[in-house]
Scaffold this motif. Sequence first.
Motif, mmCIF file in Angstrom:
data_model
loop_
_atom_site.group_PDB
_atom_site.id
_atom_site.type_symbol
_atom_site.label_atom_id
_atom_site.label_comp_id
_atom_site.label_asym_id
_atom_site.label_seq_id
_atom_site.Cartn_x
_atom_site.Cartn_y
_atom_site.Cartn_z
ATOM 1 N N ASP A 158 0.812 -1.210 0.000
ATOM 2 C CA ASP A 158 0.000 0.000 0.000
ATOM 3 C C ASP A 158 0.848 1.264 0.000
ATOM 4 O O ASP A 158 0.541 2.244 0.671
ATOM 5 C CB ASP A 158 -0.961 0.023 1.201
ATOM 6 N N GLY A 159 1.949 1.239 -0.717
ATOM 7 C CA GLY A 159 2.808 2.413 -0.817
ATOM 8 C C GLY A 159 3.678 2.656 0.397
ATOM 9 O O GLY A 159 4.331 3.688 0.487
ATOM 10 N N ALA A 160 3.719 1.735 1.350
ATOM 11 C CA ALA A 160 4.543 1.903 2.552
ATOM 12 C C ALA A 160 5.358 0.633 2.788
ATOM 13 O O ALA A 160 5.005 -0.445 2.334
ATOM 14 C CB ALA A 160 3.658 2.191 3.757
ATOM 15 N N TYR A 161 6.440 0.785 3.522
ATOM 16 C CA TYR A 161 7.314 -0.325 3.842
ATOM 17 C C TYR A 161 7.055 -0.763 5.275
ATOM 18 O O TYR A 161 6.876 0.062 6.161
ATOM 19 C CB TYR A 161 8.782 0.080 3.684
ATOM 20 N N SER A 162 7.037 -2.074 5.492
ATOM 21 C CA SER A 162 6.877 -2.589 6.850
ATOM 22 C C SER A 162 7.922 -3.661 7.106
ATOM 23 O O SER A 162 8.367 -4.353 6.191
ATOM 24 C CB SER A 162 5.470 -3.139 7.076
ATOM 25 N N LEU A 163 8.304 -3.780 8.354
ATOM 26 C CA LEU A 163 9.343 -4.701 8.786
ATOM 27 C C LEU A 163 8.691 -5.820 9.576
ATOM 28 O O LEU A 163 7.932 -5.573 10.511
ATOM 29 C CB LEU A 163 10.335 -3.927 9.650
ATOM 30 N N LEU A 164 8.980 -7.077 9.191
ATOM 31 C CA LEU A 164 8.404 -8.244 9.865
ATOM 32 C C LEU A 164 9.530 -9.125 10.375
ATOM 33 O O LEU A 164 10.434 -9.484 9.625
ATOM 34 C CB LEU A 164 7.527 -9.052 8.910
ATOM 35 N N PHE A 165 9.470 -9.489 11.643
ATOM 36 C CA PHE A 165 10.403 -10.461 12.211
ATOM 37 C C PHE A 165 9.697 -11.803 12.159
ATOM 38 O O PHE A 165 8.814 -12.087 12.960
ATOM 39 C CB PHE A 165 10.751 -10.076 13.651
ATOM 40 N N GLY A 166 10.043 -12.609 11.171
ATOM 41 C CA GLY A 166 9.259 -13.809 10.885
ATOM 42 C C GLY A 166 7.978 -13.360 10.224
ATOM 43 O O GLY A 166 7.970 -12.849 9.132
ATOM 44 N N ALA A 167 6.868 -13.528 10.911
ATOM 45 C CA ALA A 167 5.583 -13.067 10.379
ATOM 46 C C ALA A 167 4.984 -11.966 11.245
ATOM 47 O O ALA A 167 3.890 -11.508 10.983
ATOM 48 C CB ALA A 167 4.616 -14.241 10.292
ATOM 49 N N GLU A 168 5.733 -11.516 12.259
ATOM 50 C CA GLU A 168 5.207 -10.541 13.216
ATOM 51 C C GLU A 168 5.778 -9.146 12.940
ATOM 52 O O GLU A 168 6.995 -8.981 12.841
ATOM 53 C CB GLU A 168 5.596 -10.982 14.629
ATOM 54 N N PRO A 169 4.933 -8.139 12.811
ATOM 55 C CA PRO A 169 5.424 -6.775 12.575
ATOM 56 C C PRO A 169 6.244 -6.264 13.763
ATOM 57 O O PRO A 169 5.879 -6.476 14.919
ATOM 58 C CB PRO A 169 4.148 -5.946 12.416
ATOM 59 N N VAL A 170 7.369 -5.618 13.455
ATOM 60 C CA VAL A 170 8.239 -5.038 14.477
ATOM 61 C C VAL A 170 8.687 -3.657 14.017
ATOM 62 O O VAL A 170 8.595 -3.319 12.839
ATOM 63 C CB VAL A 170 9.490 -5.907 14.753
ATOM 64 N N THR A 171 9.199 -2.893 14.956
ATOM 65 C CA THR A 171 9.818 -1.611 14.621
ATOM 66 C C THR A 171 11.317 -1.827 14.486
ATOM 67 O O THR A 171 11.860 -2.845 14.938
ATOM 68 C CB THR A 171 9.543 -0.575 15.721
ATOM 69 N N ALA A 172 11.991 -0.858 13.879
ATOM 70 C CA ALA A 172 13.442 -0.968 13.707
ATOM 71 C C ALA A 172 14.150 -1.000 15.057
ATOM 72 O O ALA A 172 15.175 -1.674 15.216
ATOM 73 C CB ALA A 172 13.948 0.188 12.852
ATOM 74 N N GLU A 173 13.605 -0.297 16.047
ATOM 75 C CA GLU A 173 14.217 -0.271 17.378
ATOM 76 C C GLU A 173 14.055 -1.619 18.091
ATOM 77 O O GLU A 173 14.922 -2.040 18.855
ATOM 78 C CB GLU A 173 13.590 0.839 18.240
ATOM 79 N N ASP A 174 12.948 -2.277 17.866
ATOM 80 C CA ASP A 174 12.660 -3.547 18.516
ATOM 81 C C ASP A 174 13.410 -4.712 17.864
ATOM 82 O O ASP A 174 13.611 -5.756 18.483
ATOM 83 C CB ASP A 174 11.144 -3.806 18.475
ATOM 84 N N LEU A 175 13.854 -4.524 16.631
ATOM 85 C CA LEU A 175 14.473 -5.615 15.873
ATOM 86 C C LEU A 175 15.747 -6.117 16.534
ATOM 87 O O LEU A 175 15.947 -7.322 16.664
ATOM 88 C CB LEU A 175 14.746 -5.162 14.437
ATOM 89 N N GLN A 176 16.622 -5.207 16.950
ATOM 90 C CA GLN A 176 17.887 -5.625 17.561
ATOM 91 C C GLN A 176 17.641 -6.437 18.820
ATOM 92 O O GLN A 176 18.291 -7.456 19.044
ATOM 93 C CB GLN A 176 18.752 -4.414 17.876
ATOM 94 N N ARG A 177 16.689 -6.023 19.647
ATOM 95 C CA ARG A 177 16.373 -6.748 20.870
ATOM 96 C C ARG A 177 15.885 -8.166 20.555
ATOM 97 O O ARG A 177 16.246 -9.130 21.227
ATOM 98 C CB ARG A 177 15.317 -5.979 21.659
ATOM 99 N N ARG A 178 15.105 -8.305 19.505
ATOM 100 C CA ARG A 178 14.603 -9.638 19.132
ATOM 101 C C ARG A 178 15.725 -10.527 18.589
ATOM 102 O O ARG A 178 15.735 -11.730 18.828
ATOM 103 C CB ARG A 178 13.503 -9.493 18.094
ATOM 104 N N ILE A 179 16.643 -9.922 17.833
ATOM 105 C CA ILE A 179 17.758 -10.717 17.310
ATOM 106 C C ILE A 179 18.647 -11.176 18.458
ATOM 107 O O ILE A 179 19.112 -12.320 18.475
ATOM 108 C CB ILE A 179 18.549 -9.919 16.251
ATOM 109 N N VAL A 180 18.895 -10.308 19.442
ATOM 110 C CA VAL A 180 19.700 -10.688 20.612
ATOM 111 C C VAL A 180 19.019 -11.833 21.356
ATOM 112 O O VAL A 180 19.670 -12.817 21.739
ATOM 113 C CB VAL A 180 19.914 -9.472 21.542
ATOM 114 N N ALA A 181 17.711 -11.742 21.555
ATOM 115 C CA ALA A 181 16.978 -12.811 22.246
ATOM 116 C C ALA A 181 17.052 -14.120 21.462
ATOM 117 O O ALA A 181 17.216 -15.198 22.045
ATOM 118 C CB ALA A 181 15.527 -12.394 22.461
ATOM 119 N N SER A 182 16.962 -14.040 20.142
ATOM 120 C CA SER A 182 17.054 -15.254 19.313
ATOM 121 C C SER A 182 18.456 -15.842 19.382
ATOM 122 O O SER A 182 18.618 -17.064 19.417
ATOM 123 C CB SER A 182 16.704 -14.931 17.865
#
Length: 142
Positions: free
Chosen positions: A72-96
């Motif tokens: 829809d003309g916008a970009y979204s970031l998904l960690f797996g299939a769950e939407p995340v923010t760019a700030e939350d991504l690093q925390r999720r990668i560390v946890a993984s």
Amino acid sequence: MKIPAQVGRSGLHFNMTPMIDVVFLLIIFFLVSSHLAKQEVQANVELPAAASGNEPTELEQARVTVNIVFRDGAYSLLFGAEPVTAEDLQRRIVASRERLGDKLEVRIRADRRVPYSFVEPVMVAAARAGVWNITFAVVESQ
């Protein structure tokens, strides 16, 4: 004196109920885990084409998938299939990484229309999380 008729028929019998329960639990586990694995790659992403590349060799490698989707003309970031923010991504990668081990691979599935400015924060988040094995999902060019 009369000899009982049941003496010769006694034998060892196995109770199959626990084994059947375990088999059903394993079937349910594999059905659920395969469904979750399919969700990671079912994001509608038009992958870029590449003339060269390598097929993944290690099928048992610990891997997380980050999808960068153009909708829809916008970009979204998904960690797996769950939407995340760019700030939350690093925390999720560390946890993984803590959960799956140091040989974690981050696979980036970016839409071909996504500019590099949206891919770079994913790479930086992975590097800051201590993950250096980053791969890109592409399709083979014809």
